[in-house]
Design an enzyme around this catalytic site. Structure first.
Site, PDB file in Angstrom:
ATOM      1  N   LEU A 110      36.315  38.413  43.574  1.00 30.13           N
ATOM      2  CA  LEU A 110      36.243  39.023  42.250  1.00 30.13           C
ATOM      3  C   LEU A 110      35.548  40.364  42.394  1.00 30.13           C
ATOM      4  CD1 LEU A 110      35.162  35.824  40.265  1.00 30.13           C
ATOM      5  CD2 LEU A 110      37.481  36.737  40.572  1.00 30.13           C
ATOM      6  N   SER A 142      32.237  46.596  50.588  1.00 30.28           N
ATOM      7  CA  SER A 142      32.286  47.700  49.637  1.00 30.28           C
ATOM      8  C   SER A 142      31.133  48.653  49.876  1.00 30.28           C
ATOM      9  CB  SER A 142      32.182  47.106  48.228  1.00 30.28           C
ATOM     10  OG  SER A 142      31.878  48.107  47.301  1.00 30.28           O
ATOM     11  N   TYR A 156      27.586  41.904  41.917  1.00 29.38           N
ATOM     12  CA  TYR A 156      28.785  42.072  42.758  1.00 29.38           C
ATOM     13  C   TYR A 156      28.410  42.596  44.143  1.00 29.38           C
ATOM     14  CZ  TYR A 156      32.920  44.353  44.707  1.00 29.38           C
ATOM     15  OH  TYR A 156      33.922  44.772  45.557  1.00 29.38           O
ATOM     16  N   LYS A 207      28.657  40.857  48.050  1.00 27.61           N
ATOM     17  CA  LYS A 207      29.310  41.449  49.230  1.00 27.61           C
ATOM     18  C   LYS A 207      28.325  41.493  50.392  1.00 27.61           C
ATOM     19  CE  LYS A 207      33.474  42.121  47.911  1.00 27.61           C
ATOM     20  NZ  LYS A 207      34.589  41.436  48.569  1.00 27.61           N
ATOM     21  N   TYR A 251      28.299  59.829  45.939  1.00 24.42           N
ATOM     22  CA  TYR A 251      28.249  59.303  47.298  1.00 24.42           C
ATOM     23  C   TYR A 251      29.608  59.405  47.966  1.00 24.42           C
ATOM     24  CZ  TYR A 251      29.743  54.717  45.338  1.00 24.42           C
ATOM     25  OH  TYR A 251      30.395  53.702  44.685  1.00 24.42           O
TER      26      TYR A 251
HETATM   27  P1  NAD Z   1      42.522  42.414  43.419  1.00 27.45           P
HETATM   28  O1  NAD Z   1      41.844  41.663  42.323  1.00 27.45           O
HETATM   29  O2  NAD Z   1      43.723  43.217  43.085  1.00 27.45           O
HETATM   30  O3  NAD Z   1      42.914  41.405  44.597  1.00 27.45           O
HETATM   31  C1  NAD Z   1      42.134  40.262  44.891  1.00 27.45           C
HETATM   32  C2  NAD Z   1      43.095  39.108  45.118  1.00 27.45           C
HETATM   33  O4  NAD Z   1      42.314  37.930  45.442  1.00 27.45           O
HETATM   34  C3  NAD Z   1      43.926  38.758  43.874  1.00 27.45           C
HETATM   35  O5  NAD Z   1      45.277  38.595  44.250  1.00 27.45           O
HETATM   36  C4  NAD Z   1      43.331  37.430  43.387  1.00 27.45           C
HETATM   37  O6  NAD Z   1      44.293  36.629  42.757  1.00 27.45           O
HETATM   38  C5  NAD Z   1      42.818  36.831  44.678  1.00 27.45           C
HETATM   39  N1  NAD Z   1      41.689  35.903  44.507  1.00 27.45           N
HETATM   40  C6  NAD Z   1      40.550  36.113  43.792  1.00 27.45           C
HETATM   41  N2  NAD Z   1      39.752  35.036  43.903  1.00 27.45           N
HETATM   42  C7  NAD Z   1      40.387  34.137  44.703  1.00 27.45           C
HETATM   43  C8  NAD Z   1      40.056  32.845  45.179  1.00 27.45           C
HETATM   44  N3  NAD Z   1      38.919  32.221  44.832  1.00 27.45           N
HETATM   45  N4  NAD Z   1      40.929  32.223  46.001  1.00 27.45           N
HETATM   46  C9  NAD Z   1      42.097  32.829  46.360  1.00 27.45           C
HETATM   47  N5  NAD Z   1      42.481  34.045  45.910  1.00 27.45           N
HETATM   48  C10 NAD Z   1      41.625  34.699  45.098  1.00 27.45           C
HETATM   49  O7  NAD Z   1      41.410  43.320  44.098  1.00 27.45           O
HETATM   50  P2  NAD Z   1      41.552  44.490  45.186  1.00 27.45           P
HETATM   51  O8  NAD Z   1      41.218  45.764  44.526  1.00 27.45           O
HETATM   52  O9  NAD Z   1      42.818  44.342  45.923  1.00 27.45           O
HETATM   53  O10 NAD Z   1      40.310  44.123  46.121  1.00 27.45           O
HETATM   54  C11 NAD Z   1      40.468  43.310  47.259  1.00 27.45           C
HETATM   55  C12 NAD Z   1      39.104  43.123  47.911  1.00 27.45           C
HETATM   56  O11 NAD Z   1      38.547  44.399  48.223  1.00 27.45           O
HETATM   57  C13 NAD Z   1      38.091  42.403  47.035  1.00 27.45           C
HETATM   58  O12 NAD Z   1      37.330  41.531  47.858  1.00 27.45           O
HETATM   59  C14 NAD Z   1      37.223  43.521  46.513  1.00 27.45           C
HETATM   60  O13 NAD Z   1      35.916  43.083  46.215  1.00 27.45           O
HETATM   61  C15 NAD Z   1      37.236  44.493  47.689  1.00 27.45           C
HETATM   62  N6  NAD Z   1      36.962  45.885  47.285  1.00 27.45           N
HETATM   63  C16 NAD Z   1      37.754  46.477  46.331  1.00 27.45           C
HETATM   64  C17 NAD Z   1      37.474  47.779  45.920  1.00 27.45           C
HETATM   65  C18 NAD Z   1      38.295  48.446  44.848  1.00 27.45           C
HETATM   66  O14 NAD Z   1      37.842  49.455  44.283  1.00 27.45           O
HETATM   67  N7  NAD Z   1      39.521  47.964  44.557  1.00 27.45           N
HETATM   68  C19 NAD Z   1      36.399  48.482  46.479  1.00 27.45           C
HETATM   69  C20 NAD Z   1      35.624  47.851  47.465  1.00 27.45           C
HETATM   70  C21 NAD Z   1      35.930  46.543  47.861  1.00 27.45           C
HETATM   71  N1  UFG Z   2      34.386  57.019  35.313  1.00 21.57           N
HETATM   72  C1  UFG Z   2      34.552  57.705  34.119  1.00 21.57           C
HETATM   73  N2  UFG Z   2      35.360  57.131  33.171  1.00 21.57           N
HETATM   74  C2  UFG Z   2      35.982  55.931  33.340  1.00 21.57           C
HETATM   75  C3  UFG Z   2      35.807  55.243  34.567  1.00 21.57           C
HETATM   76  C4  UFG Z   2      34.990  55.820  35.527  1.00 21.57           C
HETATM   77  O1  UFG Z   2      33.991  58.781  33.925  1.00 21.57           O
HETATM   78  O2  UFG Z   2      36.670  55.468  32.425  1.00 21.57           O
HETATM   79  C5  UFG Z   2      33.577  57.647  36.381  1.00 21.57           C
HETATM   80  C6  UFG Z   2      32.375  56.815  36.784  1.00 21.57           C
HETATM   81  O3  UFG Z   2      31.274  57.076  35.970  1.00 21.57           O
HETATM   82  C7  UFG Z   2      32.188  57.277  38.242  1.00 21.57           C
HETATM   83  C8  UFG Z   2      33.619  57.568  38.710  1.00 21.57           C
HETATM   84  O4  UFG Z   2      34.382  57.757  37.528  1.00 21.57           O
HETATM   85  O5  UFG Z   2      31.463  58.478  38.275  1.00 21.57           O
HETATM   86  C9  UFG Z   2      34.243  56.438  39.523  1.00 21.57           C
HETATM   87  O6  UFG Z   2      34.135  55.217  38.800  1.00 21.57           O
HETATM   88  P1  UFG Z   2      35.002  53.924  39.191  1.00 21.57           P
HETATM   89  O7  UFG Z   2      34.712  52.876  38.170  1.00 21.57           O
HETATM   90  O8  UFG Z   2      36.422  54.296  39.415  1.00 21.57           O
HETATM   91  O9  UFG Z   2      34.417  53.524  40.622  1.00 21.57           O
HETATM   92  P2  UFG Z   2      32.959  53.109  41.092  1.00 21.57           P
HETATM   93  O10 UFG Z   2      32.536  54.099  42.113  1.00 21.57           O
HETATM   94  O11 UFG Z   2      32.041  52.897  39.939  1.00 21.57           O
HETATM   95  O12 UFG Z   2      33.174  51.666  41.748  1.00 21.57           O
HETATM   96  C10 UFG Z   2      34.307  51.345  42.566  1.00 21.57           C
HETATM   97  C11 UFG Z   2      34.644  49.867  42.383  1.00 21.57           C
HETATM   98  C12 UFG Z   2      33.573  49.006  42.977  1.00 21.57           C
HETATM   99  C13 UFG Z   2      33.366  49.394  44.407  1.00 21.57           C
HETATM  100  C14 UFG Z   2      33.036  50.862  44.533  1.00 21.57           C
HETATM  101  C15 UFG Z   2      32.982  51.217  45.985  1.00 21.57           C
HETATM  102  O13 UFG Z   2      34.773  49.574  40.996  1.00 21.57           O
HETATM  103  O14 UFG Z   2      33.984  47.665  42.929  1.00 21.57           O
HETATM  104  O15 UFG Z   2      34.047  51.639  43.907  1.00 21.57           O
HETATM  105  O16 UFG Z   2      32.584  52.514  46.155  1.00 21.57           O
HETATM  106  F1  UFG Z   2      32.342  48.675  44.923  1.00 21.57           F
END
Ligand code: NAD
Ligand code: UFG
Length: 337
Positions: A83, A124, A148, A152, A297
């Site tokens: 999640l 992350s 969150y 991680k 960052y």
């Molecule tokens: P996403 O929600 O699109 O994909 C996650 C997938 O995992 C989904 O298909 C969901 O159905 C599945 N899932 C969730 N819980 C599960 C469970 N208990 N068992 C089996 N399947 C489960 O998210 P994403 O953006 O593709 O992110 C993938 C991974 O990368 C995550 O672990 C997330 O924390 C990490 N991550 C994402 C970002 C981002 O900005 N997208 C940044 C840093 C790290």
């Molecule tokens: N922002 C806005 N308006 C919005 C959404 C975001 O101004 O509607 C700004 C935020 O304040 C920030 C930047 O856009 O300055 C990026 O925000 P995001 O929500 O796109 O991304 P974050 O950096 O907050 O976080 C994301 C994921 C986290 C992950 C992290 C890793 O949501 O899960 O990147 O760097 F851990």
């Protein structure tokens, strides 16, 4: 070579499936579909000509994992299932620890029981917390300030400990910065269920007219234009980083690697880049800072380059172009079948 991808139906996982299939790997998706749509599997088949095998299951279900891991000779698992909403992790902390920490522990145990040795884990940049110095290097102190981020970090720690236990595992921990964009085909992409939390999908929905205005959270940060700066990385580059990690994982017990571009982009710079590629006006309004946000960052990419031979190739314009292509072709996400 057969690879299991937990969370393989999600945004990042689906792009990894495509890269791996195109690199000749056999892929099994293990996903409970709590945040993804089954249509994604069909889209992967349309891009690659091959549909990955799918096992519907939860990563906390150790028996289901053992059964799935026993069905093939897996060379590795890429563990993305989890999640990912920072805000939800505050209101539903127990659920986040259960899915992200307990789920990772159960997977590690199932791998130990079935003799699968290699794991690549989705972590992350949020594990770093407030930066002391930029760019962020992997040896920077770790002080996440959301539940969150702490899930991680705990998952990183438990995998690192189990790596040195018996039977051992080899672990590559990938710390993603801000993954955005989509596959150039526009067939797979980011498809948030509700109003997007993240900037790029929010901009896409404003550009397509599904949302009226972008709220820019804060214009008084100590940055060039006062808005937050992040290291956006194209999801296809990120996926290629996983292919590189799979090639490396057996060489080292534990490796922690940033996946970013090393370049920071402000909110307003991203809006400008999106406007340029889409030709759409993106109305925005300045709003108060979002709780928990950091001013700026971005990653040091040195370790990724030295160990994995990986660096990001696509720039902000590519990221916006591909996000817009996906948004235009799928205005309602995977519901547009
Ligand atoms: P996403 O929600 O699109 O994909 C996650 C997938 O995992 C989904 O298909 C969901 O159905 C599945 N899932 C969730 N819980 C599960 C469970 N208990 N068992 C089996 N399947 C489960 O998210 P994403 O953006 O593709 O992110 C993938 C991974 O990368 C995550 O672990 C997330 O924390 C990490 N991550 C994402 C970002 C981002 O900005 N997208 C940044 C840093 C790290
Ligand atoms: N922002 C806005 N308006 C919005 C959404 C975001 O101004 O509607 C700004 C935020 O304040 C920030 C930047 O856009 O300055 C990026 O925000 P995001 O929500 O796109 O991304 P974050 O950096 O907050 O976080 C994301 C994921 C986290 C992950 C992290 C890793 O949501 O899960 O990147 O760097 F851990």
């Amino acid at each position: 070579m057969t690879v299991m991808i937990t969370g393989g139906a999600g945004f990042i996982g689906s792009h990894i499936c495509v890269e791996l299939i195109q690199a000749g790997r056999n892929v099994v998706v293990y996903d409970n579909f709590c945040n993804s749509h089954p249509e994604v599997i069909n889209r992967i088949r349309r891009i690659t000509g091959t549909a990955p095998e799918v096992v519907k299951g939860d990563v906390r279900d150790v028996e289901a994992l053992i059964s799935a891991l026993s069905a093939h000779r897996f060379s590795a698992v890429i563990h993305l299932a989890g999640l990912k909403s920072v805000a939800d992790s505050v209101t539903s902390s127990a659920e986040y620890y259960d899915c992200n920490v307990v789920g990772t522990l159960r997977l590690a145990q199932a791998m130990q029981q079935t003799g699968v040795r290699n794991i690549v884990f989705s972590s992350s940049a949020t594990v770093y917390g407030e930066p002391d110095v930029l760019p962020l290097r992997e040896d920077h102190k770790l002080a996440p300030f959301s539940p969150y981020g702490r899930t991680k970090l705990q998952a990183e720690e438990l995998l690192s400990d189990i790596a040195h236990s018996l039977p051992p595992l080899n672990v590559v921990i990938l710390r993603y910065f801000n993954p955005v964009g989509s596959h150039e085909s526009g067939l797979i992409g980011e498809d948030p269920n509700d109003v997007p939390n993240n900037l790029m999908p929010y901009i896409s929905r404003v550009a397509i007219g599904r949302l009226p205005v972008l709220n820019v959270f804060g214009n008084d940060y100590p940055t060039s234009d006062g808005t937050g700066i992040r290291d956006y990385v194209h999801v296809v580059d990120l996926a290629a980083g996983h292919v590189a990690a799979l090639d490396h994982v057996h060489k080292q017990k534990v490796l922690k690697v940033n996946l970013g571009t090393g370049r920071g982009t402000s909110v307003l710079e991203l809006v400008d880049a999106y406007t340029a590629v889409s030709g759409r006006t993106i109305p925005f309004a300045f709003a108060p800072r979002r709780a928990g946000d950091i001013a700026s960052y971005y990653a040091s990419g040195d370790v990724a380059e030295e160990t994995l031979g990986w660096r990001a190739r696509r720039d902000i314009s590519d990221m916006c172009r591909d996000a817009w292509n996906w948004q235009q072709k799928n205005p309602n996400g995977y519901l547009d079948q």
